[in-house]
Design an enzyme around this catalytic site. Structure first.
Site, PDB file in Angstrom:
ATOM      1  N   HIS A 320       0.148   5.477   3.787  1.00  0.00           N
ATOM      2  CA  HIS A 320      -1.389   5.970   3.812  1.00  0.00           C
ATOM      3  C   HIS A 320      -1.418   7.486   4.829  1.00  0.00           C
ATOM      4  O   HIS A 320      -1.905   7.950   5.126  1.00  0.00           O
ATOM      5  CB  HIS A 320      -1.675   4.809   4.294  1.00  0.00           C
ATOM      6  CG  HIS A 320      -1.981   3.557   2.950  1.00  0.00           C
ATOM      7  ND1 HIS A 320      -1.181   3.352   3.023  1.00  0.00           N
ATOM      8  CD2 HIS A 320      -2.839   3.955   2.039  1.00  0.00           C
ATOM      9  CE1 HIS A 320      -1.475   1.901   1.969  1.00  0.00           C
ATOM     10  NE2 HIS A 320      -3.012   2.724   1.437  1.00  0.00           N
ATOM     11  N   GLY A 321      -0.399   7.397   5.970  1.00  0.00           N
ATOM     12  CA  GLY A 321      -0.728   8.233   6.793  1.00  0.00           C
ATOM     13  C   GLY A 321       0.564   8.317   7.580  1.00  0.00           C
ATOM     14  O   GLY A 321       0.483   7.190   8.049  1.00  0.00           O
TER      15      GLY A 321
END
Lengths: 479, 321
Positions: A320-321
């Site tokens: 996701h990041g």
């Protein structure tokens, strides 16, 4: 290009018109060009990166398929993995690892960070392309003979930048025979698009005003507003992402393509493991098929299984990041999952299930998920810990704080109207979801086609009047 | 016969597109028309234009921006002058908008106003016309909405189609949906356009001493012609016995600044040149140097508001009602 932009409002009907006018045999090329145009509306140069990923996976899979020599097959698979993950690492994770390493070694500035922009949708199309190469390696798919068809599979614009992450067999079988859509496709497409827009611009972007204001100003926010913002974020992210998926699925239907559904009322899951079967389904199944099962799945020792689960969830967080907040979010879900499995083998699990216990399980699961969202949304780990500290101590609670808590909606006395409207809209959405789940198709019956027109036209009018048309990006575009 | 899932034909697409667009156009048009005509009926009754139009006779009308709302304790003023007062205040109201509002109020035969206190906030002389609070439009009766639209579409810089669409279609629909509850909640904190017992924080000594940094050195004194013309057009509406121009108090570090001082002098010059009365009641006084009287760089605190409200009745000889 954003779905919720004027640009797309012009682009999409044009593409559909051109598609219908183009002979069937040339439609792949048209959609490929349209998809690259769609992608290049952000930063045109990044289209080269996508083209490179496409070519690497196309030829790697071809080479894998051409030989039966295991070492050679492995070589091309590993090469493809290194190149794909190398690109992803460079653009998405390099700065994160460099700065994390600097702070671990307490050598500030020892590792230079790069001034790079994250190409939008890179995690999505990389994973989609990789799944094809792995499938070919596993002999679950034949290699694609047409570069155009494969390039279209990687870049098909409705699902290019935020999924669903489609599997090669499912999408390409449809992309190879691009016939005219049926009337059902068009009707369903319109319904999905309107419903998706409603969720995105009416609910998600409305809640975003409050959530952003509070999460970007944690120090100054009181505990009640932090509680409210956390709950509202859970709704915002669902409406934002599932709204995007609905629009993606709706636009694809105009070309007769059925994309997989990515959501199934996740907040009604009775356990965390069920939640993951209902939330971002295409990513969960990707990790299951390409990480969890190759690691041995659950047919391993307890310790190894513990490792496998932790690995999958932490990687999912990292996907996701590039931030510790996402890693903690993933680790937290792994912890939930493991604890849940532990209790599922205890006598407690044998308790008889009834409506009340089911309700309690849903409520409990929802709160576990909401708690984890704090890490997902917080700008940093220190922000997340401050939020948790404020929420659980409630040291600033007062009736004044209660009324001040709604202010971030508008910063003036209209805030209460915004809060009430948001609650009413969320209730409306859930009523519609319940009707959909119970297969109430009263507006879909042929005898009720006028009712269907009026229902969806009304929904569109509600979207026009209550939407926030600020061209807010979708949350998942950053991943 | 065509089945529900048959491949569509172009005639099917055209027919259904037109039908769909027709329904949407009719629905959108109807909702928009209804909203434009009826939204004023859902406006709060203790705040803004909605509240004002509920009152048939007003002895004293304060009109202006958030300064007006923050500067006048309406209940206190009413008590002191034994009169009926009202504060018509929206954030960011400037001379351009105040003129449109006053010219509309002038046409209302059912509303009698004896005296008007016009907010003479000097900064507005050098500010472009703007519409910072969309309620200025959405709570207005239909005729006033038309006047506002006509003027802001040509006079407010950057007011493009999208912003106008947002204003007319999109803004403040929440206030309509939640009107019964939201207006009730507003009634609890508002009294005739002003605050009801609102306790605000005050500036600290340190914050006060740093206020001079608020006014940017890069700010240039360039008068806005639309604002000046709007002020001058007031003469067409009311004579000098009916309207007074008052610059609400601001902290001294703000007013004792080259740009502000110049704007105040110019404002005074314009108003007095028209033969009207201009007042800047706290300018140069000790009160303007007291941090506890101010909530922020340009608004009074509740302490300052009560002091100013007591004074203004005497200053303007408002006891004569």
């Amino acid at each position: 290009m954003l779905f919720n932009s004027i640009h797309f409002l012009v682009y999409f009907p044009l593409v559909v018109m051109m598609y219908l006018m183009t002979p069937t045999r040339h439609r792949q090329i048209l959609l490929l060009l349209a998809s690259y145009y769609f992608y290049m509306a952000w930063i045109p140069e990044f289209a080269l990166l996508m083209a490179f990923t496409t070519i690497v996976n196309f030829y790697a899979a071809k080479e894998i398929d051409r030989t039966t020599v295991i070492a050679r097959r492995k070589f091309f698979l590993v090469s493809s993995l290194i190149i794909n993950f190398g690109i992803l690492f460079y653009f998405k994770y390099f700065n994160f690892f460099a700065s994390s390493l600097s702070s671990i070694l307490t050598r500030e500035g020892e590792f230079q960070t790069l001034n790079i922009i994250l190409p939008v949708g890179i995690s999505f199309y990389t994973f989609q392309a990789l799944s094809y190469t792995i499938d070919v390696y596993r002999s679950q798919s034949k290699s694609e003979s047409s570069l155009i068809d494969f390039a279209l599979y990687v870049s098909f614009f409705p699902q290019l930048v935020a999924g669903p992450i489609e599997r090669y067999e499912h999408l390409t079988s449809q992309l190879k025979t691009l016939n005219n859509p049926s009337t059902d496709d068009i009707k369903e497409g319109i319904k999905l698009i309107i419903w998706g827009f409603f969720k995105k611009v009416v609910i998600a972007d409305r809640l975003a005003i409050y959530v952003n204001s509070v999460f970007n100003n944690v120090e100054a926010s009181n505990s009640i507003s932090l509680v409210l913002a956390t709950y509202l974020f859970s709704i915002q992210i669902f409406c934002d992402f599932s709204g995007y998926t609905d629009i993606a699925r709706g636009t694809a239907r105009f070309f007769g393509i059925r994309l997989m559904d990515n959501f199934n009322r996740p907040y009604f899951a009775k356990s965390v493991s069920e939640f993951w079967g209902r939330w971002h389904i295409s990513l969960s199944t990707w990790f299951k098929d390409y990480v969890y099962i190759p690691l041995g799945g659950n047919k391993v020792s307890a310790n190894r299984w513990f490792f496998n689960i932790s690995c999958v969830f932490i990687l999912s967080g990292l996907w996701h990041g590039a931030n510790w907040t996402f890693i903690v979010w993933g680790a937290l879900h792994a912890f939930y999952f493991l604890v849940e499995r532990f209790f599922s083998q205890s006598p407690l699990a044998d308790l008889k299930s009834n409506n009340f216990t089911t309700f309690l399980r849903i409520l409990f699961t929802y709160h576990l998920v909401v708690f984890a969202w704090i890490f997902f949304r917080a700008n940093s780990i220190s922000d997340a810990t401050l939020i948790i500290n404020k929420i659980f101590t409630m040291s600033d609670f007062s009736f004044g704080a209660l009324s001040a808590a709604i202010l971030p909606f508008t910063s003036d006395n209209r805030a209460i109207a915004h809060l009430i409207t948001a609650i009413l809209l969320i209730i409306f959405m859930e009523v519609v979801h319940t009707l959909q789940e119970q297969k109430v198709k009263w507006f879909e019956e042929s005898g009720n086609s006028r009712l269907a027109y009026i229902s969806f036209s009304l929904l569109l009018v509600v979207t026009i009047f209550l939407g926030k048309f600020n061209e807010n990006s979708f949350i998942y575009f950053q991943f | 016969m065509k089945t529900a899932s048959s491949t569509f034909s172009s005639s099917w697409l055209i027919k259904h597109t037109l039908l769909g667009l027709g329904i949407i156009a009719i629905l959108t048009g109807s909702v928009l028309l209804t909203k434009s005509h009826l939204s004023s009926y859902f406006a709060p009754t203790s705040y803004g234009i909605g509240g004002l139009l509920k009152v048939k006779e007003i002895d004293l009308l304060f009109i202006g921006s958030s300064h007006t709302r923050q500067s006048y304790n309406v209940a206190l003023i009413e008590k002191k002058c034994n009169c009926k007062a009202y504060a018509l205040a929206y954030s960011g109201m400037d001379p351009h908008l105040m003129y449109i509002y006053l010219s509309y109020l002038k046409t209302r035969n059912d509303l009698k106003i004896k005296k008007i206190v016009f907010e003479a906030y000097s900064f507005k002389l050098i500010a472009d016309p703007s519409l910072s609070d969309s309620r200025i439009y959405s709570e207005a009766p239909f005729e006033l909405k038309l006047k506002l639209l006509e003027s802001i579409s040509s006079n407010v810089p950057g007011m493009d189609f999208r912003k106008l669409f947002n204003l007319v279609v999109n803004e403040n629909n929440e206030s309509l949906i939640a009107a019964p509850v939201a207006n009730y909640a507003l009634d609890l904190v508002s009294y005739k356009g002003g605050y009801k017992n609102k306790v605000t924080g005050s500036l600290s000594e340190k914050e006060f001493s740093e206020l001079h940094k608020v006014v940017s050195n890069k700010l240039k004194y360039i008068e806005n012609d639309i604002q000046i013309q709007s002020l001058k057009k007031i003469q067409d509406l009311y004579n000098s016995t009916k309207i007074i121009f008052v610059d609400p108090p601001m902290p001294e570090p703000i007013t004792h600044n080259a740009i502000t001082s110049k704007a105040m002098i110019r404002y005074k010059e314009i108003i007095e040149g028209m033969g009207y009365k201009y007042l800047a009641p706290w300018y140069g006084l000790e009160r303007a140097r007291k941090p506890s009287n101010f909530q922020d760089w340009n608004h009074l605190s509740n302490i300052g508001r009560d002091i100013f409200s007591e004074e203004i009745v005497d200053k303007l000889a408002l006891k004569s009602f």
